[in-house]
Scaffold this active site. Sequence first.
Site, mmCIF file in Angstrom:
data_model
loop_
_atom_site.group_PDB
_atom_site.id
_atom_site.type_symbol
_atom_site.label_atom_id
_atom_site.label_comp_id
_atom_site.label_asym_id
_atom_site.label_seq_id
_atom_site.Cartn_x
_atom_site.Cartn_y
_atom_site.Cartn_z
ATOM 1 N N ASP A 44 0.832 -1.208 0.000
ATOM 2 C CA ASP A 44 0.000 0.000 0.000
ATOM 3 C C ASP A 44 0.868 1.260 0.000
ATOM 4 O OD1 ASP A 44 0.856 -0.156 2.606
ATOM 5 O OD2 ASP A 44 -1.135 -0.054 3.520
ATOM 6 N N SER A 45 2.194 1.067 -0.027
ATOM 7 C CA SER A 45 3.106 2.197 -0.270
ATOM 8 C C SER A 45 2.796 2.827 -1.630
ATOM 9 C CB SER A 45 4.566 1.733 -0.221
ATOM 10 O OG SER A 45 4.754 0.586 -1.038
ATOM 11 N N LYS A 112 -1.076 -9.361 2.884
ATOM 12 C CA LYS A 112 -0.252 -8.954 4.035
ATOM 13 C C LYS A 112 -1.086 -8.039 4.926
ATOM 14 C CE LYS A 112 3.412 -6.064 3.611
ATOM 15 N NZ LYS A 112 2.930 -4.866 4.366
ATOM 16 N N GLU A 114 -0.980 -5.669 8.557
ATOM 17 C CA GLU A 114 -0.130 -5.012 9.555
ATOM 18 C C GLU A 114 -0.689 -5.231 10.966
ATOM 19 O OE1 GLU A 114 0.562 -0.885 8.607
ATOM 20 O OE2 GLU A 114 1.229 -1.365 6.574
ATOM 21 N N GLU A 182 9.751 -4.169 9.901
ATOM 22 C CA GLU A 182 10.126 -2.868 9.317
ATOM 23 C C GLU A 182 10.705 -1.933 10.371
ATOM 24 O OE1 GLU A 182 7.151 -1.117 6.779
ATOM 25 O OE2 GLU A 182 8.255 0.768 6.598
HETATM 26 O O1 KIV Z 1 3.560 -1.094 1.536
HETATM 27 C C1 KIV Z 1 4.718 -1.526 1.456
HETATM 28 O O2 KIV Z 1 5.459 -1.278 0.500
HETATM 29 C C2 KIV Z 1 5.218 -2.338 2.557
HETATM 30 C C3 KIV Z 1 6.694 -2.545 2.628
HETATM 31 C C4 KIV Z 1 7.316 -1.345 3.197
HETATM 32 C C5 KIV Z 1 7.034 -3.771 3.357
HETATM 33 O O3 KIV Z 1 4.468 -2.757 3.379
#
Ligand code: KIV
Length: 279
Positions: A44-45, A112, A114, A182
Site C-alpha cells: 500500500d506504499s 499482508k 499489519e 520494518e
Molecule cells: O507497503 C509496502 O510497501 C510495505 C513494505 C514497506 C514492506 O508494506
Amino acid sequence: MKKTIAGILKLYQENKKISMVTSYDYSTAKAAEEAQVDMILVGDSLGMVMLGYENTINVTLNEMEIFTKAVYRGATQSFIVSDMPFLSCGVCASETLKNAGVLIKAGAQAVKIEGANDKIIEEIKILTDNGILVMGHLGFTPQYINTFGGFKIQGKTYDKTMKMLEDAKKLEEAGVFGVVLEMVPQESASYITKNITIPTIGIGAGSACSGQVLVIDDLLGRYCDFTPKFAKRYANIYETMVLAIKEYNTEVKSENFPCESYCFHLSEEISNKLLYDNK
Ligand code: KIV
C-alpha cells in the site's frame, strides 16, 4: 514456472535468503519477474509513490485491486502478495474475508496484514482456515503512523523487542507464512528471526532476517520526496526521466521531433492530390 509458497518456504528451510520487491504496475512487475525476485509485494506504499498521498492511510481496497491486477498481468509466474489497506481488516471478520478475497481474485497469492492485536490474530486464523495465505507485518507498521507519531524505529528496548517476539509468535500460531519486520534494530530483528520458525523479511531491519524487501521506487530512485536511511538506491530513474523529458521538450520546440524516421506517409499519388487541393 509459477512460483509457489512451497518454493518460498524451501528457500527458508535451506537457509537461502529470500528477495522481495514492491511493484504496482504492469511494466515494473514484468521487470521484477525477469529479474527473478522471489516475491512481489503490491504494497500500500503505492498510495505514496504512485498516487502522491502523504501516507498509506487513504489507500482503498479498490485501488489495491486495480494495482494488483496490473501486477498480475505483468508477472503471471511470480508469487504476489498484496497489502490489505487500512481498516479493510481488523474491524469485522466477514468483511476481512470478503476484502482478502478481492485481492486474491485480482491475482495475489497471499495478503499482508499489519499488526497483531487480538482482532487481527482472530481474523488471520479465519483467512488461513479459508485457504488464504497471510503474511504478517511488525515493527514500524505504516498504517499506524498516527499512533507512532511519525516514521520511528520500533523495538528499541529489551522489553519492546520481547513484545515484538511475542507478537511474531502469535502471528506464527495464527498461521502466517512469514512476517515483515520494518525499521527494527538489527539485533532485535536477529533475535526474533532466531526464535520463530517462519521467515522474517526485513526492511530497515538489518541483515539477519530471512530475506529483504524494498520499495521499488526507492530501489530505482524514482520516488524522491524522501529516501529512508535503509533504502539503498540502485539507480536514479527520476533523474533519467527528467533528462529524457527535457530533451523531448527541447526537440518539440526546436522542431527536431518528430523527424523523418518517426513519420507515416501517404502514397505519392494521394499526397500530390492533397497538395493540388491546397493550391
Ligand atoms: O507497503 C509496502 O510497501 C510495505 C513494505 C514497506 C514492506 O508494506
